[in-house]
Every structure is written in C-alpha cells, then in structure tokens.
Scaffold this motif. Structure first.
Motif, PDB file in Angstrom:
ATOM      1  N   THR A 171      73.775  14.510  -6.467  1.00 45.96           N
ATOM      2  CA  THR A 171      73.160  13.246  -6.054  1.00 45.96           C
ATOM      3  C   THR A 171      74.230  12.250  -5.650  1.00 45.96           C
ATOM      4  O   THR A 171      75.415  12.413  -5.971  1.00 45.96           O
ATOM      5  N   ASN A 172      73.804  11.217  -4.962  1.00 46.59           N
ATOM      6  CA  ASN A 172      74.716  10.160  -4.550  1.00 46.59           C
ATOM      7  C   ASN A 172      74.961   9.184  -5.696  1.00 46.59           C
ATOM      8  O   ASN A 172      74.040   8.810  -6.419  1.00 46.59           O
ATOM      9  N   SER A 173      76.201   8.789  -5.851  1.00 42.56           N
ATOM     10  CA  SER A 173      76.597   7.757  -6.829  1.00 42.56           C
ATOM     11  C   SER A 173      76.240   8.123  -8.264  1.00 42.56           C
ATOM     12  O   SER A 173      75.983   7.250  -9.090  1.00 42.56           O
ATOM     13  N   GLY A 174      76.201   9.408  -8.568  1.00 42.31           N
ATOM     14  CA  GLY A 174      75.974   9.821  -9.944  1.00 42.31           C
ATOM     15  C   GLY A 174      74.577   9.596 -10.468  1.00 42.31           C
ATOM     16  O   GLY A 174      74.350   9.533 -11.678  1.00 42.31           O
ATOM     17  N   ALA A 175      73.598   9.468  -9.576  1.00 47.05           N
ATOM     18  CA  ALA A 175      72.212   9.262 -10.009  1.00 47.05           C
ATOM     19  C   ALA A 175      71.671  10.515 -10.694  1.00 47.05           C
ATOM     20  O   ALA A 175      72.144  11.633 -10.459  1.00 47.05           O
ATOM     21  N   TYR A 176      70.656  10.316 -11.532  1.00 45.10           N
ATOM     22  CA  TYR A 176      70.033  11.429 -12.235  1.00 45.10           C
ATOM     23  C   TYR A 176      69.630  12.552 -11.274  1.00 45.10           C
ATOM     24  O   TYR A 176      69.088  12.302 -10.202  1.00 45.10           O
ATOM     25  N   VAL A 177      69.854  13.808 -11.691  1.00 47.53           N
ATOM     26  CA  VAL A 177      69.163  14.940 -11.084  1.00 47.53           C
ATOM     27  C   VAL A 177      67.911  15.165 -11.924  1.00 47.53           C
ATOM     28  O   VAL A 177      67.989  15.344 -13.145  1.00 47.53           O
ATOM     29  N   LEU A 178      66.756  15.138 -11.300  1.00 51.41           N
ATOM     30  CA  LEU A 178      65.495  15.229 -12.040  1.00 51.41           C
ATOM     31  C   LEU A 178      64.872  16.622 -11.996  1.00 51.41           C
ATOM     32  O   LEU A 178      64.045  16.960 -12.854  1.00 51.41           O
ATOM     33  N   VAL A 210      72.457  24.336 -14.085  1.00 53.62           N
ATOM     34  CA  VAL A 210      72.122  23.264 -15.024  1.00 53.62           C
ATOM     35  C   VAL A 210      72.562  21.937 -14.412  1.00 53.62           C
ATOM     36  O   VAL A 210      73.690  21.830 -13.898  1.00 53.62           O
ATOM     37  N   CYS A 211      71.692  20.919 -14.450  1.00 46.83           N
ATOM     38  CA  CYS A 211      72.014  19.600 -13.886  1.00 46.83           C
ATOM     39  C   CYS A 211      71.841  18.521 -14.949  1.00 46.83           C
ATOM     40  O   CYS A 211      70.973  18.637 -15.825  1.00 46.83           O
ATOM     41  N   ASN A 212      72.628  17.453 -14.848  1.00 52.20           N
ATOM     42  CA  ASN A 212      72.597  16.430 -15.892  1.00 52.20           C
ATOM     43  C   ASN A 212      72.284  15.040 -15.355  1.00 52.20           C
ATOM     44  O   ASN A 212      72.038  14.841 -14.160  1.00 52.20           O
ATOM     45  N   SER A 213      72.316  14.067 -16.248  1.00 45.71           N
ATOM     46  CA  SER A 213      71.926  12.703 -15.904  1.00 45.71           C
ATOM     47  C   SER A 213      73.026  11.930 -15.186  1.00 45.71           C
ATOM     48  O   SER A 213      72.845  10.755 -14.859  1.00 45.71           O
ATOM     49  N   GLN A 214      74.167  12.576 -14.924  1.00 47.58           N
ATOM     50  CA  GLN A 214      75.218  11.957 -14.117  1.00 47.58           C
ATOM     51  C   GLN A 214      75.298  12.563 -12.722  1.00 47.58           C
ATOM     52  O   GLN A 214      76.255  12.330 -11.982  1.00 47.58           O
ATOM     53  N   GLY A 215      74.284  13.340 -12.357  1.00 51.28           N
ATOM     54  CA  GLY A 215      74.204  13.884 -11.006  1.00 51.28           C
ATOM     55  C   GLY A 215      75.011  15.143 -10.774  1.00 51.28           C
ATOM     56  O   GLY A 215      75.150  15.579  -9.626  1.00 51.28           O
ATOM     57  N   GLU A 216      75.533  15.766 -11.840  1.00 52.73           N
ATOM     58  CA  GLU A 216      76.347  16.963 -11.684  1.00 52.73           C
ATOM     59  C   GLU A 216      75.526  18.226 -11.919  1.00 52.73           C
ATOM     60  O   GLU A 216      74.613  18.241 -12.747  1.00 52.73           O
ATOM     61  N   CYS A 217      75.891  19.298 -11.196  1.00 53.74           N
ATOM     62  CA  CYS A 217      75.286  20.611 -11.393  1.00 53.74           C
ATOM     63  C   CYS A 217      76.366  21.616 -11.801  1.00 53.74           C
ATOM     64  O   CYS A 217      77.489  21.574 -11.280  1.00 53.74           O
ATOM     65  N   PHE A 218      76.009  22.517 -12.694  1.00 54.82           N
ATOM     66  CA  PHE A 218      76.915  23.534 -13.211  1.00 54.82           C
ATOM     67  C   PHE A 218      76.271  24.896 -13.002  1.00 54.82           C
ATOM     68  O   PHE A 218      75.085  25.071 -13.288  1.00 54.82           O
TER      69      PHE A 218
END
Length: 534
Positions: free
Chosen positions: A430-437, A401-409
């Motif tokens: 992602t770099n600098s907390g960009a969205y994972v789309l 699961v990925c979120n809008s702060q660039g983190e994956c769980f």
C-alpha cells in the motif's frame, strides 16, 4: 375554516402528506433502479399512511360535507399511488428481462418513475399543496417526457424487430396518464382527477405485469451471483451481468464482517458479531431471509470463515482469540477449538485440508495442524505489528501475510504438507504504509490481489522467483475492504467504504460493472457459482 374541526382536518391531512412522502421514499430505490427495498420499511410506512388516512376521514366527519368529499378524493388518489408503488416493487425481479434488447428495456423501465411522479403530483394537488397552475406546468413537462420515452420505445422496437404487441401495455398506460394530465389542465374536479389517476395506476400495474412476463412468473437464481455485506446491516445479492440487486437480507443485530460460499455454491455463511449464520442463495418470492443454520460459539466479532473442499466442515475465527472448527451437518457443533493470545484478524485453510493458518493482532501467524490437534508452527513477520490479512496459494506452495503497516511477507511452503516455511520476499503493498485489509490468490495461483486503506486495490503477478506489481485498480474513493477473484481468473471483485462494489477486468484493470445500493461502507464480498465458488 377557522373552527377546531377544520384545524383538526388540516393537521391530519398534513400528517397524511408526510407519511405518503415517507412511503414513497421507502420505495424509491426500486423505482430508480438503484437497489432494492427493505420490506420492513415499506410495511411500516404503509401502516403509517393507513393510520393517518383514517385520521383524515374521521376529522372530515366533523366538518361540512365538502371536506368529506375532498378527504374521500384524497383517499382515492392515495390508493393509486400506493398501488403503483406496490406494482413497481413486485415487478423488480425480472422487469428488464422480458424485452430482448437493452434499449427497449431502458425505455420501458423509465415509465414507472414518470407515472409515480405524476400520481404524486395529483395527490399534492388534491391536498392543496400545489396550485393548479403549477400542476399544469408540471404536467406539460411530464407529458413531453413521457411522449419522448414512448417514441423511443417504438423506435427501439422497430429497429430491433421487437414484437410491437409488447408496446401495447405501454401505450395503454401512456394514454391513461395523458387523460390525467388533460383533466388537470382543464381544471377538472378533484374527484374526476382522482378517478382518472386510479385508472392510470391500473393500466400501469397491467403494464408492469406484462413486462415481468407471464403475469409474474417466479425468478430463477442466475448461475453466477455476487454477495455483499455492509455496515447498513444488510446482505445483498446481485446479478453479475446486469448489476441489478436480486434480493436483500437484513442483519439487524450486527454488520457482517466476512462472507464464505459453500463449495457447491448454494449457500453463504455470514460472519458477524458474534453470530455466524448460513443462508440459502436463492432469489424470487420463495427465497427466505431466515438462516438455515446458526453457529454460536464466539464472544465478539468473527473476522474469518471458510469451508473445507468437501463442504462437511468449516472454520471460524475472531476477536475472542478463538479458532473454531465446525461440523456443519445438523445440528451444527464445534468439533475443535484453538485459543490464541490475541484477537484473530484473518485465517485461511491450506489446500491439504489438514492445516489452518491464523494471523492475530499481536503480530503472530500460527499454523494449526488439525490431524495432530495442535499449533505446529509460529511465524512472526514484523514483531508486534498486527497481521491483517493472509492467504495460502491454491497449489500449496506459498503463504502470503500482510500487516497493518502495509507490508506483505511471502513464505515458500513444502510440497504436500506444509513442511518448514521459508521466507522468500518482503514488499510494500500500500501507499504510505496504510493498512492492507485483504489479500487473495487467484484460483490458478498466478496472481495476487491486495486492497487497503489507501483506497486502492492492486494486482500482482506471481512467478517462481517472486511477486511482482502488475497494475493498480483505482476508482474507489475510500478504504477498500475486501477483494476476490472470479473462478475463471478473469475478474476481480472489490468493495469499499464509498458504498460501492466494483467488478474489474483482470487483463486491463478496467471497471466492468459497478454495483450501487448499499447506504454505508461495504466490507465483504464473494462470488457464488452453481459450478464452483470462491
């Protein structure tokens, strides 16, 4: 002339020139080999040309005979340009497939744009837009270029043992074009230049038909096709190996947010706003741009779509916070509907075919048990941070699961049915907390691909003890919206706001192909295979 009739004729001629330019612009992507043509645009432009041409002829009746002759000459040249454009458009599908070697095909394909440029110059001269001296210089340059192309084609044919007979239509067209140039240089009357231009266009039409093979045999759908959708409100179908656009389907009422291919690889479903439509995956003149089925039940953007392995049903989810399960057999109908508390941004089907996982804008991940007909579990990865993307591994062992702060769980799932998910890893994608789309597992569950607002796609290796960074796919210049693996795990497909689609080699991260043609951000992509589909 300074009389009213002369001014009226001049005004009509200028209108005609403008409309011809619009028509040529509408057909330009095909001629330049950068994409395909919107048939509606060409039809509209052609109709405008017809109207303005009639205006010119009508105005010519009110002035002295010389003007009428000029108007008729303009009509002749215009017909040549229009016929040439039509021929190039008709020859788009399969035009480069008849010659066996690429170098000869490249030389042949260069003839079309050169011929059209010359015909346009003749038209401009007839209208007095360009002076004969300028035309002569332009013609000499074009003649030199055309001669070089023909010589290259001859050399390519000799080097690669192509039948010289294949070059005969090219040489005929080239000679006809040289006749036009010589007439221009000699200061021939407009009527003579017009007649030679028409003869040249007829030779080019014959050449294109010969290049197409068999006078225009119907194209067949390749085993592998790429499908993309864009904010330019089109879906495009591409030949994987040649990067050539095979066809385009307009979606005038909305962009398409997500694509899903049926398990047998014969149809594609486009999730838009609010409609969901199914289309046949076919190319050639017999292909229809009309959907074979429409699924209407959502009240906003549909952000997720996918099929059961059997192809008998599919799921959709969207911003109206609804997850719908559809029976895709005629007539399409909603079998079940599940409501969430917030807009659903992403969803995926578990390989057990009995559970659908959905992630929403409020940060929740819900697992819906289709057998029990209820939400069986709820996960909250990072509080109220919106969930943007998720996927279930094809072997059913993991959920990412990925979120809008660039983190994956990552959660480990139980064997068979999902069991109680167990969190095992958290990492920045992602770099600098960009969205994972978007996040996708490879078909063999050995890798992940993520993409996002940092303009990058990234490959990750999946092992028993965790997910590890592998390589970066750098080349896009803006947000990367979607990514997926080929069914043999060897390639990755991505699409971006920079209007391009890229095919990457997984083993080294190099770009294998780039697909040009969309005019605005490309937000969804999919592989379609006659054998398997992802």
């Amino acid at each position: 002339d300074d009389n009213a009739a002369g001014h009226e004729l001049l005004s009509s001629a200028r209108s005609l020139a403008f409309n011809v330019a619009q028509m040529l612009q509408a057909a330009q992507p095909i001629v330049d080999r950068t994409g395909d043509v919107d048939a509606a645009d060409v039809a509209t432009a052609t109709a405008d040309v017809d109207t303005s041409l009639n205006d010119v002829l009508l105005a010519a009746k009110n002035v002295r005979p010389g003007y009428k002759e000029l108007a008729e000459a303009i009509a002749g040249v215009e017909a040549s340009v229009s016929e040439l454009d039509s021929a190039v458009i008709d020859a788009d599908v399969g035009i480069l497939e008849a010659p066996a070697n690429k170098s000869l095909a490249t030389c042949l394909s260069a003839i079309g744009p050169l011929a059209k440029a010359l015909a346009t110059d003749v038209l401009n001269m007839a209208k007095g837009i360009r002076q004969p001296v300028q035309m002569g210089k332009s013609a000499l340059e074009a003649a030199a270029h055309l001669s070089a192309v023909v010589d290259e084609a001859k050399a390519a044919a000799a080097l690669h043992t192509e039948p010289v007979s294949q070059l005969q239509p090219v040489l005929t067209a080239a000679n006809a074009l040289r006749d036009v140039m010589l007439a221009i240089q000699a200061g021939a009357a407009v009527q003579e230049v017009s007649a030679k231009a028409k003869a040249a266009s007829e030779a080019i039409v014959a050449m294109l038909k010969e290049m197409k093979g068999g006078g225009g045999a119907a194209a067949t759908t390749p085993d592998y096709v790429l499908i993309t959708s864009s904010y330019d409100n089109t879906m495009r179908f591409w030949d994987v190996t040649t990067a050539r656009a095979l066809r385009s389907i307009p979606t005038p009422d909305s962009q398409v947010n997500r694509l899903a291919v049926t398990p047998d690889g014969t149809r594609v479903v486009a999730a838009a706003n609010p409609h969901v439509r199914m289309y046949d995956i076919e190319v050639g003149k017999a292909a229809s741009a009309s959907p074979v089925a429409t699924f209407d039940a959502h009240a906003g953007n549909v952000c997720a779509v996918g099929f059961a392995a059997s192809g008998a049903w599919m799921y959709t989810a969207g911003e109206d916070a609804a997850l719908n399960i559809w029976d895709v057999r005629a007539p399409p109908r909603v079998q079940r509907r599940y409501e969430c508390a917030a807009a659903i941004n992403t969803a995926a089907l578990h390989p057990n075919q009995a559970e659908v996982v959905a992630g929403d804008d409020a940060g929740n991940v819900r697992i819906f048990d289709l057998t029990a007909n209820q939400c069986s579990r709820e996960l909250v990865p990072a509080g109220e941070v919106a969930v943007r993307a998720l996927d279930v591994a094809p072997d059913g062992t993991r959920l990412v699961v990925c979120n809008s702060q660039g983190e994956c769980f990552v959660w480990r799932l139980g064997d068979g049915e999902m069991g109680e998910p167990r969190p095992v890893q958290r990492f920045a994608a992602t770099n600098s907390g960009a969205y994972v789309l978007r996040v996708r597992y490879s078909p063999d569950a050995s890798a992940l691909v993520t993409c996002g607002a940092d303009h990058l796609a990234k490959l990750w290796t999946v092992r028993d003890d965790g997910v590890y960074f592998d390589k970066q796919l750098g080349g896009h210049e803006r947000w990367v919206w979607d990514a997926t693996f080929s069914d043999d795990n060897a390639f990755v497909l991505t699409c971006s706001s920079d209007t391009t689609v890229r095919l990457w080699q997984r083993h080294d991260g190099d770009t294998a192909r780039t697909y040009f043609g969309h005019q605005r951000p490309v937000v969804a992509c999919a592989f379609a295979s006659r054998r398997t589909a992802k």
